[in-house]
Motif scaffolding. Structure first.
Motif, short mmCIF file in Angstrom:
data_model
loop_
_atom_site.label_atom_id
_atom_site.label_comp_id
_atom_site.label_asym_id
_atom_site.label_seq_id
_atom_site.Cartn_x
_atom_site.Cartn_y
_atom_site.Cartn_z
N SER A 214 0.84 -1.19 0.06
CA SER A 214 -0.06 0.02 0.07
C SER A 214 0.88 1.11 0.11
N GLY A 215 0.14 2.48 -0.08
CA GLY A 215 0.98 3.65 0.05
C GLY A 215 1.61 4.11 -1.29
N ILE A 224 1.36 -0.32 -10.86
CA ILE A 224 1.59 -1.61 -9.77
C ILE A 224 0.15 -2.36 -9.68
N LYS A 225 -0.58 -1.44 -9.28
CA LYS A 225 -2.18 -1.85 -8.97
C LYS A 225 -2.87 -2.69 -10.22
N PRO A 283 9.27 1.94 -6.16
CA PRO A 283 8.22 0.95 -6.83
C PRO A 283 7.65 1.75 -8.12
N GLY A 284 7.61 0.73 -9.18
CA GLY A 284 7.01 1.16 -10.40
C GLY A 284 8.14 1.03 -11.57
N ASP A 285 9.39 1.07 -10.87
CA ASP A 285 10.62 1.12 -11.87
C ASP A 285 10.62 -0.26 -12.85
N ILE A 300 8.06 -3.57 -7.08
CA ILE A 300 7.05 -2.94 -6.11
C ILE A 300 7.72 -2.93 -4.83
N GLY A 301 8.97 -2.57 -4.42
CA GLY A 301 9.54 -2.31 -3.25
C GLY A 301 9.92 -3.38 -2.51
#
Length: 334
Positions: A214-215, A224-225, A283-285, A300-301
């Protein structure tokens, strides 16, 4: 002395045992499973090569069509100039050309000479200007025709590569199927059950990890979602949803949902966006693997990524380090 001889004796004994072992011992199920997975990964690599060739083929075809359209317009311009030159020639013929101008020069009526000479001079200037335009248009059309031929050669080469890579991918899958066909029905069922259990476990762990995430906001959060919603979907060559995916098809659609247009190729995606260090990932890379690049996943981290791994597998969350024989070679931010 015995300490020196002992290792040699052991080596000799091991060699003797090896020689005594059956030369054509049947591979174990674990060895066959590993070989099948290797072939599936090889097929996936070839399939991504086909996707890169397909992206290039589409771009080259679009460029070629544009150049052909330009050549058509230039051809029409050239035809119009040819007609214009023909009209000027007729006008000059009607005016009498050089012969009549000489007659006028010796005419007893100077007014007639001056008026006619001015008309002839105007026709000559028009003809000269149109000739220059015609020559320039002809040169442009010739240059464009050469460009068309060059681009056509590139299109043919890209199409050839696309077909070759696609055939290689299918060939590797056929090899895997041939290996499995040599097993008994019970052995094939056991391998299928083991593979399904492994994928089910990965899917459950991935869904749990997705729920805990989250976040993340902005374009990266949207992408990502979208990707996480596809967890559990099967991998299929050249697929970009909505129920099956390949690696670059998943990242392409995920970022499309966030308003970012990406090509359907991991190699092509690796040349876009902003390059970032793998030590400063966010996140997202997008993460790229292999030399040359043949796989992509979305970070996603927490040292994890979501991706569509290979044929025979499903979309899942895994660690973001190197993938077996495919090292992590770069990252891009969009």
């Amino acid at each position: 002395m015995y300490r020196r001889i002992l290792p040699c004796a052991l080596v000799a004994l091991a060699m003797a045992v090896g020689l005594m072992a059956p030369a054509n011992a049947a591979p174990s199920l674990a060895e066959i499973q590993a070989k099948v997975r290797y072939l599936e990964e090889e097929a996936t690599t070839a399939a991504e090569g086909a996707q890169e060739a397909k992206v290039k083929l589409i771009a080259l075809t679009r460029t070629l069509n544009g150049i052909k359209a330009k050549a058509a317009v230039q051809g029409e311009t050239l035809s119009a100039l040819q007609k214009s030159l023909g009209t000027i020639a007729i006008e000059q013929y009607k005016a009498g050309g050089l012969g009549q101008s000489l007659e006028l020069l010796f005419s007893s009526d100077p007014t007639l000479y001056l008026s006619s000479a001015g008309a002839l001079d105007a026709i000559s200037r028009r003809k000269s200007a149109q000739l220059r335009k015609y020559e320039a248009a002809q040169q442009r059309l010739s240059a464009t025709t050469l460009t068309v031929n060059d681009k056509l050669a590139l299109v043919v080469a890209a199409e050839k590569k696309f077909k070759a890579q696609s055939a290689k991918a299918q060939e590797k899958l056929a090899e895997a199927e041939a290996l499995l066909s040599k097993l008994t029905k019970a052995e094939r069922e056991r391998l299928a059950k083991l593979a399904a259990q492994e994928e089910d476990a990965d899917q459950a762990n991935s869904q749990a990890a997705a729920r805990a995430l989250s976040g993340i906001s902005g374009r990266a959060g949207i992408a990502i979602k979208y990707a996480l919603k596809q967890i559990g979907d099967r991998y299929v060559f050249g697929s970009a949803g909505l129920v099956t995916w390949d690696c670059s098809g998943l990242t392409m659609r995920a970022y499309q949902a966030a308003g970012v247009s990406l090509p359907h190729s991991s190699a092509a995606q690796s040349r876009l966006g902003k390059q970032v260090s793998t030590k400063s990932l966010k996140p997202g890379d997008l993460l790229f693997y292999g030399r040359p690049v043949s796989h992509v996943g979305m970070y996603i981290g927490g040292g994890k990524m979501v991706h569509a791994p290979r044929s025979g597998s499903r979309v899942k969350i895994t660690t973001s380090g190197s993938l077996g024989r495919k090292p992590l070679v770069g990252a891009r931010r969009f």
